[in-house]
Every structure is written in C-alpha cells, then in structure tokens.
Design an enzyme around this catalytic site. Structure first.
Site, PDB file in Angstrom:
ATOM      1  N   SER A  23       0.834  -1.215   0.000  1.00  0.00           N
ATOM      2  CA  SER A  23       0.000   0.000   0.000  1.00  0.00           C
ATOM      3  C   SER A  23       0.862   1.255   0.000  1.00  0.00           C
ATOM      4  O   SER A  23       0.591   2.214  -0.736  1.00  0.00           O
ATOM      5  CB  SER A  23      -0.898   0.016   1.240  1.00  0.00           C
ATOM      6  OG  SER A  23      -1.835  -1.030   1.167  1.00  0.00           O
ATOM      7  N   ARG A 123     -13.899  -6.909 -10.857  1.00  0.00           N
ATOM      8  CA  ARG A 123     -14.053  -6.265  -9.532  1.00  0.00           C
ATOM      9  C   ARG A 123     -14.906  -4.998  -9.610  1.00  0.00           C
ATOM     10  O   ARG A 123     -14.910  -4.294 -10.611  1.00  0.00           O
ATOM     11  CB  ARG A 123     -12.669  -6.026  -8.926  1.00  0.00           C
ATOM     12  CG  ARG A 123     -12.007  -7.380  -8.652  1.00  0.00           C
ATOM     13  CD  ARG A 123     -10.679  -7.259  -8.010  1.00  0.00           C
ATOM     14  NE  ARG A 123     -10.767  -6.696  -6.679  1.00  0.00           N
ATOM     15  CZ  ARG A 123      -9.702  -6.389  -5.941  1.00  0.00           C
ATOM     16  NH1 ARG A 123      -8.494  -6.587  -6.436  1.00  0.00           N
ATOM     17  NH2 ARG A 123      -9.848  -5.899  -4.745  1.00  0.00           N
ATOM     18  N   SER A 169     -13.247   1.462   2.630  1.00  0.00           N
ATOM     19  CA  SER A 169     -12.208   1.142   1.660  1.00  0.00           C
ATOM     20  C   SER A 169     -11.187   2.264   1.569  1.00  0.00           C
ATOM     21  O   SER A 169     -11.525   3.402   1.227  1.00  0.00           O
ATOM     22  CB  SER A 169     -12.832   0.895   0.286  1.00  0.00           C
ATOM     23  OG  SER A 169     -11.840   0.970  -0.717  1.00  0.00           O
ATOM     24  N   ASP A 322      -6.932  -8.065   4.710  1.00  0.00           N
ATOM     25  CA  ASP A 322      -5.924  -8.808   3.938  1.00  0.00           C
ATOM     26  C   ASP A 322      -5.354  -9.997   4.721  1.00  0.00           C
ATOM     27  O   ASP A 322      -4.746 -10.900   4.140  1.00  0.00           O
ATOM     28  CB  ASP A 322      -4.770  -7.883   3.522  1.00  0.00           C
ATOM     29  CG  ASP A 322      -5.227  -6.843   2.496  1.00  0.00           C
ATOM     30  OD1 ASP A 322      -6.264  -7.061   1.841  1.00  0.00           O
ATOM     31  OD2 ASP A 322      -4.540  -5.808   2.362  1.00  0.00           O
ATOM     32  N   ARG A 353     -12.673 -14.685  -1.487  1.00  0.00           N
ATOM     33  CA  ARG A 353     -11.754 -15.326  -0.516  1.00  0.00           C
ATOM     34  C   ARG A 353     -12.486 -16.198   0.487  1.00  0.00           C
ATOM     35  O   ARG A 353     -11.907 -17.163   0.992  1.00  0.00           O
ATOM     36  CB  ARG A 353     -10.893 -14.265   0.178  1.00  0.00           C
ATOM     37  CG  ARG A 353      -9.836 -13.716  -0.758  1.00  0.00           C
ATOM     38  CD  ARG A 353      -8.838 -12.797  -0.096  1.00  0.00           C
ATOM     39  NE  ARG A 353      -7.785 -12.473  -1.059  1.00  0.00           N
ATOM     40  CZ  ARG A 353      -7.047 -11.377  -1.034  1.00  0.00           C
ATOM     41  NH1 ARG A 353      -7.225 -10.493  -0.074  1.00  0.00           N
ATOM     42  NH2 ARG A 353      -6.118 -11.166  -1.950  1.00  0.00           N
TER      43      ARG A 353
HETATM   44  C1  S3P Z   1      -5.563  -1.355   0.014  1.00  0.00           C
HETATM   45  C2  S3P Z   1      -6.785  -1.333   0.618  1.00  0.00           C
HETATM   46  C3  S3P Z   1      -7.570  -2.551   0.859  1.00  0.00           C
HETATM   47  C4  S3P Z   1      -6.703  -3.791   0.809  1.00  0.00           C
HETATM   48  C5  S3P Z   1      -5.791  -3.815  -0.374  1.00  0.00           C
HETATM   49  C6  S3P Z   1      -4.885  -2.596  -0.364  1.00  0.00           C
HETATM   50  C7  S3P Z   1      -4.882  -0.062  -0.227  1.00  0.00           C
HETATM   51  O1  S3P Z   1      -8.560  -2.652  -0.143  1.00  0.00           O
HETATM   52  O2  S3P Z   1      -7.502  -4.953   0.817  1.00  0.00           O
HETATM   53  O3  S3P Z   1      -4.989  -4.978  -0.352  1.00  0.00           O
HETATM   54  O4  S3P Z   1      -3.664  -0.050  -0.495  1.00  0.00           O
HETATM   55  O5  S3P Z   1      -5.558   0.972  -0.155  1.00  0.00           O
HETATM   56  P1  S3P Z   1      -9.968  -1.877  -0.010  1.00  0.00           P
HETATM   57  O6  S3P Z   1      -9.691  -0.425   0.000  1.00  0.00           O
HETATM   58  O7  S3P Z   1     -10.746  -2.286  -1.208  1.00  0.00           O
HETATM   59  O8  S3P Z   1     -10.553  -2.382   1.277  1.00  0.00           O
END
Ligand code: S3P
Length: 436
Positions: A23, A123, A169, A322, A353
């Site tokens: 991230s 998605r 999110s 995650d 998942r």
């Molecule tokens: C992420 C946010 C999460 C996470 C992904 C990375 C990010 O997703 O599951 O692996 O870097 O902002 P969501 O924002 O869809 O929850």
C-alpha cells in the site's frame, strides 16, 4: 512454477525482512510522480502489483528508474505535467493501482483508459465511479460497473465534495483524495470505520493542505499547487506479508521468529492484538518514524500454552481484511476457533476469498462455516495434506502454504507463482525459516 509441493514442518526459526509495504509503495510512486523534483525510494515492494503502478506512471510520461534491489528514482512530472498515454493503462491484478490512478486520471485534461487482468476486470468499480462522478469526473465503465474505465476530461474541471463512502475502503478514500488535489474547494471524506491512512500521511508529508479534524474525517483543500519530492525514503516492510510467518510462528511451539523493519502503522497492526488475545505475544524490538509512518522489528516465540479463540468484527474486520486468509488457517490450530464478521469485502477481492478459504480447508479435511459476510472456523482441527487451489489469488496461495506446514503429509499448491503479486521471495523465505 505452476505448482509447489510443501512438506510439514516442526518449527519456524530465524529472521525475515518482508517486502516493502504494498500500500505504501503504490502511494509513494504515485505521489512522487506528481511531485516537483526527484524522489528516491528504497525497499520499494518487489511485488508485481507495485510494478504495475510504475508501468502505468511511465505510460503517463513519468521517468522512472527501478532497480532489482528495490531502489526506485522518480523524476516528478508535477501535478500538471502528466502526458496523455498512447494506449490503455494496464493495472494487471492490482485493484489499488486501478482505483487510485482513477482519481488522478479523472482530473487530467486529456482522455485515458485503465484496465487489468481477468480477476481485476470482474471487480466492482461503482464505489469510485459514484464519488468521482459527483466531483464532476467523466468516466465510462464496462457493463456491471467493472473495468476497463475510460476517462474524458471533466468540463470545467473537478470540484470538491463531502462524501461518506458506503463501503470501508482505503482505495475509495484515496481515489477521492487524489482527485481532490485537483478539485476546486474542499474535498471531505468521512469514514464510519477507519481504513489505512497511508495516503493522508504521505500527502501531508509532501506539503499538501490536509487536515484530519475528527475521528474518521479527512479534509483536503484544493486545488493543490505542488507537492514536494520524497527524498531517501525507505518503505517499511509489509505487515500483511509478515502476517503469514507471524501466524505460522504463533501456532508452532518450536518457533522463534524475528520480523525486521515492518510497518507498525496502528491501522495495520491489528494482527498483533488478535495474536495477543489468542495467547501469542509479539514483542516490538525497535520503533522508528519514517515520514509519518511507524516501522519496527518484531519477535515472536511459539506459545507455551495452546491458543484460545477470537472474534474479529468492526474496525478490526476492516484492518484485517488482507490477513483474513491466514487467520482462517490459524483458526484450525486454536482451541475455540475464530469468528469473522463484517467482512463481505472478502468476496470481491482478487478472488472470493471466503469461498476459496472454505474450499481449501475442506480439501484438507477441515470445517469452515461460510457466511455471507464472513465465516467461522472451528478450532482443534487436524489438517491433512491435499491439492490446494490458489485460484490465482496471492494471499490464498501463501495462507495455504502455511497450512501445509501443519498438515499430515505433503500438500501441493496449484498456481503457486501468484504469490509474486505481493511477495516474490515468499517460498524462498518459507524454505529458509521452516525446520523439518
Ligand atoms: C488497500 C486497501 C484494501 C486492501 C488492499 C490494499 C490499499 O482494499 O484490501 O490490499 O492499499 O488501499 P480496499 O480499499 O478495497 O478495502
């Protein structure tokens, strides 16, 4: 490596440095591309996802030198210096690349498009189309509001909004904030449950006028003139990658594991709380701040007594989205099992998942009670070696590689190479740490 065979292990010993956080790496690359001047990063994620981000930024005219040792130099194009791409951008398997870059593309004075692989093309994108559309963006999606997304310049540019995302999110929040860099007036995001805050920390570090007035609230004052570059920034290790080994060690009495320089951002450290509730305590050895982010080393020894049980819901469910695959696998080694609630998002990740976890646990002779928004995995379950399907989902492949360590007999992980989406050295690190 289409498939890999994994034998059971007695323990886990040694030190591991997880790859640079996925991230944080995505955000560093994108914001460095928009900054004025040269940014230099090290320990940039080796995963394919973060390299998809670099490829997209190059296609937007940004000069990037990336070396195999994880150093990346980015010549910032400035907020208004991106160039129209010749073809559609390819985000590969990476939802973060596609959703975050959409916030940037929506604000450009040129047309563009972004898509990805078969998984990413399924998605949901309504979650970003809705707020970006409210900011004035012109975006067309494929049927079902899925990628590819096509952008045309917003007549009159973007304007700020106040928005409360209906799904928790960080990708949605970040897409809005990135578009907010270009929007007239205030862009305000209010979250019911907090999500990871790397975009906010980095924007502030690079000089953007961003405030966090209250719990779950972020305000950016746009349009922003310029961002400072990110000099000599070392990306902390990925806690969601470290989670595979931390959970493995937590379940093995003969384990002694050190995890070096991993992100300890409070929004990413919930696994340590759950492990402590289960009865496995990780010790923080050193802690430092890097551009607003916390990083440190951890040490975990296998528990002297068995693990208890836990329920994961609310804020923890968001923070551990995650980590759910590896926690579900760990649950089989507890006494009382783990209940997961409020995790419907697991159904729209790189794979469904919840279904993938249930299917693979069943293949190993274990029980998983599936729910629409979570699951219950009972404790005290013996696993037997089996053929396991990753479904091309990196976190499923790695979680079941750990399950294979505890099984009776060998297991085979199909499409094992997808681990490289986030952790190319995973199987090498596993082979080095496992004691047989
Ligand atoms: C992420 C946010 C999460 C996470 C992904 C990375 C990010 O997703 O599951 O692996 O870097 O902002 P969501 O924002 O869809 O929850």
């Amino acid at each position: 490596m289409p498939e890999i065979t994994i034998a059971p292990a007695r323990g886990l010993h040694g030190a591991v440095t997880p790859p640079g956080d996925k991230s944080i790496s995505h955000r560093c690359a994108m914001l460095a591309a928009l900054a004025e001047g040269r940014s230099t990063l090290s320990h940039y994620s080796a995963g394919a996802d973060c390299h998809s981000t670099l490829a997209c930024l190059r296609a937007l005219g940004v000069a990037i030198e990336a070396k195999d040792d994880g150093t990346v130099a980015i010549a910032g194009a400035g907020l208004r210096g991106l160039r129209p791409p010749d073809t559609a951008l390819d985000a590969g398997n990476s939802g973060t690349t596609l959703r975050l870059l959409s916030g940037i593309l929506a604000a450009q004075p040129f047309a563009g498009a972004i898509g990805g692989d078969a998984s990413l093309s399924r998605r949901p994108m309504r979650r970003i189309l809705e707020p970006l559309g409210r900011m004035g963006a012109r975006i067309a999606a494929a049927p079902g509001d899925t990628p590819p997304l096509r952008f045309t310049p917003a007549p009159g540019g973007l304007h700020g909004i106040a928005y409360a995302p209906p799904v928790a999110s960080a990708q949605v929040k970040s897409a809005i904030l990135l578009a907010g860099l270009y929007a007239r007036g205030e862009t305000r995001v209010r979250e019911a449950l907090p999500t990871r805050d790397h975009t906010e920390l980095l924007l502030r570090h690079l000089g953007a006028p961003l405030e966090r007035p209250g719990q779950g609230e972020t305000v950016l004052h746009g349009p922003v003139e310029k961002l400072r570059p990110l000099e000599n920034y070392r990306v902390p290790g990925d806690p969601s990658a470290a989670a595979f080994f931390l959970c493995a060690a937590a379940a093995m009495p003969e384990a002694e594991l050190t995890v070096e320089e991993v992100s300890l951002n409070p929004g990413r450290a919930a696994l340590l709380d759950v492990l402590a509730r289960l009865g496995a305590r990780a010790q923080v050895l050193a802690l430092e701040e890097r551009a607003g982010e916390l990083a440190g080393s951890l040490r975990l020894t296998g528990p002297s007594q068995g693990l208890g049980g836990a329920a994961i819901e609310g804020t923890e469910a968001v923070a551990l989205i995650d980590e759910a695959p590896i926690l579900a696998v760990l649950a089989t080694r507890t006494r009382d099992g783990i209940e997961f609630r409020g995790m419907a998002e697991l159904r729209v990740k790189e794979s469904d998942r919840i279904a993938a976890i249930a299917q693979n646990l069943r293949a190993m002779g274990a029980v998983c009670e599936e729910r629409a928004d979570g699951m219950f995995v009972p404790g005290g379950q013996k696993l037997r070696g089996a053929r396991l399907r990753s479904g091309h989902d990196h976190r499923i492949a790695m979680a079941f590689a750990i399950a294979a360590l505890w099984a009776e007999g060998e297991s085979v992980i199909e499409d094992a190479e997808c681990a490289a989406i986030s952790y190319p050295a995973f199987y090498a690190d596993l082979a080095r740490l496992a004691r047989r």
